[in-house]
Each structure stands twice: as structure tokens, then as C-alpha cells.
Design a protein around this motif. Sequence first.
Motif, PDB file in Angstrom:
ATOM      1  N   LYS A  19       1.076  -1.112  -0.067  1.00 15.54           N
ATOM      2  CA  LYS A  19      -0.012   0.118   0.049  1.00 15.54           C
ATOM      3  C   LYS A  19       0.897   1.186   0.043  1.00 15.54           C
ATOM      4  O   LYS A  19       1.789   1.453   0.656  1.00 15.54           O
ATOM      5  CB  LYS A  19      -0.913   0.007   1.434  1.00 15.54           C
ATOM      6  CG  LYS A  19      -2.176   0.937   1.101  1.00 15.54           C
ATOM      7  CD  LYS A  19      -3.194   0.479   2.227  1.00 15.54           C
ATOM      8  CE  LYS A  19      -4.498   1.488   1.815  1.00 15.54           C
ATOM      9  NZ  LYS A  19      -5.432   1.033   3.020  1.00 15.54           N
ATOM     10  N   LEU A  20       0.687   2.159  -0.996  1.00 16.71           N
ATOM     11  CA  LEU A  20       1.427   3.413  -1.153  1.00 16.71           C
ATOM     12  C   LEU A  20       0.628   4.639  -0.798  1.00 16.71           C
ATOM     13  O   LEU A  20      -0.904   4.579  -1.325  1.00 16.71           O
ATOM     14  CB  LEU A  20       2.155   3.468  -2.441  1.00 16.71           C
ATOM     15  CG  LEU A  20       2.767   2.168  -2.919  1.00 16.71           C
ATOM     16  CD1 LEU A  20       3.245   2.408  -4.301  1.00 16.71           C
ATOM     17  CD2 LEU A  20       4.240   1.889  -1.857  1.00 16.71           C
ATOM     18  N   ALA A  21       0.894   5.850  -0.462  1.00 15.26           N
ATOM     19  CA  ALA A  21      -0.060   6.955  -0.051  1.00 15.26           C
ATOM     20  C   ALA A  21       1.008   8.245  -0.487  1.00 15.26           C
ATOM     21  O   ALA A  21       2.219   8.170  -0.157  1.00 15.26           O
ATOM     22  CB  ALA A  21      -0.616   6.848   1.121  1.00 15.26           C
ATOM     23  N   LEU A  29      -5.038  11.718   2.747  1.00 16.62           N
ATOM     24  CA  LEU A  29      -4.074  10.442   2.222  1.00 16.62           C
ATOM     25  C   LEU A  29      -4.813   9.987   0.811  1.00 16.62           C
ATOM     26  O   LEU A  29      -6.019   9.636   0.841  1.00 16.62           O
ATOM     27  CB  LEU A  29      -3.669   9.348   3.090  1.00 16.62           C
ATOM     28  CG  LEU A  29      -2.857   9.570   4.301  1.00 16.62           C
ATOM     29  CD1 LEU A  29      -2.490   8.184   4.905  1.00 16.62           C
ATOM     30  CD2 LEU A  29      -1.380  10.385   3.920  1.00 16.62           C
ATOM     31  N   ARG A  30      -3.773  10.179  -0.175  1.00 16.91           N
ATOM     32  CA  ARG A  30      -4.324   9.641  -1.524  1.00 16.91           C
ATOM     33  C   ARG A  30      -3.467   8.481  -1.837  1.00 16.91           C
ATOM     34  O   ARG A  30      -2.111   8.400  -1.695  1.00 16.91           O
ATOM     35  CB  ARG A  30      -4.303  10.422  -2.388  1.00 16.91           C
ATOM     36  CG  ARG A  30      -5.153  11.775  -2.203  1.00 16.91           C
ATOM     37  CD  ARG A  30      -6.529  11.702  -2.447  1.00 16.91           C
ATOM     38  NE  ARG A  30      -7.220  13.007  -2.472  1.00 16.91           N
ATOM     39  CZ  ARG A  30      -8.411  13.043  -2.903  1.00 16.91           C
ATOM     40  NH1 ARG A  30      -9.302  12.168  -3.498  1.00 16.91           N
ATOM     41  NH2 ARG A  30      -9.145  14.406  -2.755  1.00 16.91           N
ATOM     42  N   GLY A  31      -3.949   7.157  -2.233  1.00 18.28           N
ATOM     43  CA  GLY A  31      -2.944   6.064  -2.469  1.00 18.28           C
ATOM     44  C   GLY A  31      -3.558   5.019  -3.278  1.00 18.28           C
ATOM     45  O   GLY A  31      -4.829   5.027  -3.922  1.00 18.28           O
ATOM     46  N   LEU A  47       7.220   6.310  -8.953  1.00 17.50           N
ATOM     47  CA  LEU A  47       5.907   5.863  -9.428  1.00 17.50           C
ATOM     48  C   LEU A  47       5.054   7.238 -10.031  1.00 17.50           C
ATOM     49  O   LEU A  47       5.430   8.344  -9.660  1.00 17.50           O
ATOM     50  CB  LEU A  47       5.225   5.933  -7.885  1.00 17.50           C
ATOM     51  CG  LEU A  47       3.670   5.616  -8.072  1.00 17.50           C
ATOM     52  CD1 LEU A  47       3.391   4.269  -8.703  1.00 17.50           C
ATOM     53  CD2 LEU A  47       3.308   5.557  -6.463  1.00 17.50           C
ATOM     54  N   GLY A  48       4.394   6.948 -11.127  1.00 14.42           N
ATOM     55  CA  GLY A  48       3.619   7.790 -11.729  1.00 14.42           C
ATOM     56  C   GLY A  48       2.201   8.113 -11.047  1.00 14.42           C
ATOM     57  O   GLY A  48       1.509   7.002 -10.814  1.00 14.42           O
ATOM     58  N   PHE A  49       2.068   9.164 -10.460  1.00 11.34           N
ATOM     59  CA  PHE A  49       0.828   9.483  -9.860  1.00 11.34           C
ATOM     60  C   PHE A  49       0.200  10.769 -10.395  1.00 11.34           C
ATOM     61  O   PHE A  49       0.643  11.719 -10.589  1.00 11.34           O
ATOM     62  CB  PHE A  49       1.139   9.592  -8.524  1.00 11.34           C
ATOM     63  CG  PHE A  49       0.233   9.316  -7.628  1.00 11.34           C
ATOM     64  CD1 PHE A  49       0.104   8.215  -6.834  1.00 11.34           C
ATOM     65  CD2 PHE A  49      -1.073  10.066  -7.336  1.00 11.34           C
ATOM     66  CE1 PHE A  49      -0.729   7.697  -5.773  1.00 11.34           C
ATOM     67  CE2 PHE A  49      -2.015   9.780  -6.308  1.00 11.34           C
ATOM     68  CZ  PHE A  49      -1.879   8.433  -5.416  1.00 11.34           C
ATOM     69  N   LEU A 100       5.029   5.857   2.335  1.00 11.52           N
ATOM     70  CA  LEU A 100       4.617   7.302   1.808  1.00 11.52           C
ATOM     71  C   LEU A 100       5.794   7.546   0.721  1.00 11.52           C
ATOM     72  O   LEU A 100       6.750   7.211   0.684  1.00 11.52           O
ATOM     73  CB  LEU A 100       4.843   8.267   2.994  1.00 11.52           C
ATOM     74  CG  LEU A 100       3.602   8.170   4.110  1.00 11.52           C
ATOM     75  CD1 LEU A 100       4.260   9.110   5.196  1.00 11.52           C
ATOM     76  CD2 LEU A 100       2.407   8.590   3.434  1.00 11.52           C
ATOM     77  N   GLY A 101       5.149   8.480  -0.007  1.00 12.12           N
ATOM     78  CA  GLY A 101       6.086   9.077  -1.187  1.00 12.12           C
ATOM     79  C   GLY A 101       6.231  10.430  -1.240  1.00 12.12           C
ATOM     80  O   GLY A 101       4.987  11.372  -0.641  1.00 12.12           O
TER      81      GLY A 101
END
Length: 452
Positions: A19-21, A29-31, A47-49, A100-101
Amino acid sequence: MTKQQILEYVSQHSSGKVKLAVTDIDGVLRGKYVATDKFLSLVEGRLGFCDVTFGWDMNDAAYDNVKFTGWHTGYPDAAVKLDLKTFRKIPWENDVPFFLGDFIDEKDAPSIACPRQLLRKVMEQCEQEGFKPYFSQEFEWFNFEETPSSLHEKGFRNLKSLSPGMFGYSILRSSLKNAFMTDLFELLKCFDVPIEGLHTETGPGVYEAAILYTDILEAADRAALFKTAVKEIGYKHGIIATFIAKLNENLPGCSGHVHQSLWDKESQQNLFYDEHDPQKMSPLFRSYIAGQLYCLPQILPMVAPTINSYKRLVEGAWAPTTVTWSVDNRTVALRALPLNKKSTRLETRVVGSDVNPYLAMAACLASGLYGVRKQLILAQPATIGNGYRDYSNGTMPRSLEEATQQMKQSTLAKELFGEAFVEHFTSTREWECRQFAKAVTDWELKRYLEII
């Protein structure tokens, strides 16, 4: 854990996912989940977000007034660099690995819209000056025996509180719903968001928790994760937790007080404490307080970011209204706590529970450091007694609209946080004001519909 140990844990986890956020401008938080193999390919890469993360509000309505992204850019992907230091296991999800990123631009530089990157910037400036900032945040919040579906079915009205009445510090109420309170204490610790204290606060179904202090970036991570974790743990118990700043005009608001201190990087001494001073406060501590008193009215939206925030900042409701400081006085904006050489700190009481912790802590640290750099003298005497009646240093803006315009026009805010960030952030607050301005409220219907 070392990087190798983290990657081994991820590789061997039975779920096959991670899980990434990231955090948006409102602190939400968006993930997503990604497959283990996908995650391993991102460790050294990006990571493309979708950059709509900073192009819409908390209700996913697209801004029409920001330059950063929009229909004019086509909402491309933005690059996110994962921070392996944020590794956690989610205990209520079978210990699924979590990270987290940070948003970065095409040149790998910090994104101007990323709240976590803004805090990094302020933190690095602080450390370059020889200081180590230690922070923590405490939160108050309401709990309801509801579900997301029942909230909408009831139109967010007539909700069932977790417990009735006004009963702060209640031993009885902590026993009444002990399974939830126990899960909060124990699961948050397993999630590496340790809390020092947890109790009922005055108000129906209101809890308060103090998160253990640590270095500032980790403190903000803990605070941001705390809010989402409490909601997710609540789901398991059929409970909805809300961090809205002011739920009801007849009840106190919910705070998100930020505690802070500066330590010497080499000697690891608390630089706010001075055993030879009558008040045990160092000159640096006084300059830090002076900096916040000077700056806070100009950067208030960073610690009071919503329309609702200003409903909390009213006289006699445990939230400050004046630009004041004092020692251990809960009626002022800045509460100095010169206790001993370990725990001496400043509590910024303006901050509400609805904040983005990264922006709130960046605002506190940057404004305090401004006072230290300028060697500001704490000329304003400590408030004695009722801070609501001390107008010697003025009052704070009374609405989000007023506060936003003051920040937008402030050269100081641009000096502290950069012109690009201030432009983007104040544009998002102007959007928030516009959404409220066109809404027809219950107050208007009750006041005008029949009589006019």
C-alpha cells in the motif's frame, strides 16, 4: 530495519501487494495498492501518480484557478519518489507493508505543491543552522456510531454519538467503549504511531490523543497517518471518526495543538531551556515565540485551512482569538511550557484538528526560525489571566477569506515558503471560499425561509 530487511519483508509477504500513499494539499491521504513486483521495480525509480492530487479539492472537485495543473495541462502523471524510511506494517490489514512518497518534478527537484516536500525544505534550513527540531501533535476528535452509508442517508444530521454528555477525562466512558479505545492504543503503536496518552475530552463521543514526540518529519508523518488510521480502526468497530474543527456551535471545537522544541545537533541539548532564567526560558526560546507572534497572522491558513476552522477560533471555547503568549495558560495562542531541560517546549494552540500536519508544522517551525534569525525580542509581556481580553498585539483574521488574502499579499509568507507555493496554496483557499459563498446553509433557511 535496513533497506535489505524491508525489501525481504515486502518480497515474502503473503498478500503479494503493497500500500502506497501521498498527501494532498488538505492533508488527505491519496494512495493505491500495487503488486509486490511492481513495488520492487519502483524502489530505485519513480511512481507515476496523476497530478490531479494537487488539482482538486477534498471532494474531488477540480480547481479552476490554479496554474500547477488543470484542464490546461491535461492532468499528466507526476513523479513520486517512495521514502523507504516511512515503512510500516498495517496491523488491521494483516501487516500489509505501507510506504509514503514525495512528489518531485521532471528534474527530480521537490514539487512546489507537495506539503511533505515543503516541510523537508524548512527542516533542512533548520538543520543547516545547527538546530534539530523535535515536534509532536495532539488531536481531539468526535466519534459516532455510524457508517459512511448512514452518514449520507441521514444527510450528516442526527448522528449517534459514541457516548452521551460532557465527560472529559472520564474513566467510566473509557470503559464504555473499551474495545475501540484499546485498539486505538495498541494498533497505533504497532503501526509506528505511538501515542503517549488517550482520554475522553469534554463533549459527546470526543476523544483526545497525544502522539509521542520525535524529529519533525517523522512527527508530521505520524500525525497525518494518525488521522487516517483512527478512521480505519473506527470502521472495524462501526465508528465514524471526524477531525472537523467545529462540529456544533454549542460545543467546544477540536484542536490539533503542535508541540515543538529546538535542540542542539551536536550536544543534543534542549535549546529552549535555561536553568539560570527566572522563567527557565532561553533567549532563543523567546525569539522563537516572538517569530511566531509576528508571522502567524500572515500565514494563518496553514494552521486554520478551512471555512470551519474559524468557527473554532471563538472566545471562551478553549481556542485562541488573540495574538498572545504566556506560560502554561490555555487562553492564549502560544503556550510556553518551560518544565525542565528535557520537556521544555512551545504549544501552538491556534492549530485545529482539521489541518494538514505537514503544513501546520512547516508554518510553526518557519515562523519560529524567522524570529531566531532576526533575533526578535519578545517585547510583548506574557498574558496574565484571560487571553481573550488581551488585545495588546492584535487579533487574528476572523475568516478564511480574510486570512487567505493576508497570506496572499504577504511578502513574509513568500520569503518563508516560496512564491510558487504561496500562489498555489492561497488559490486553493480562495477556491474553498468560493464553494462556501455559493452554498445555501441551514442557518439561512431557518432564519429567512418562513419570515421573509
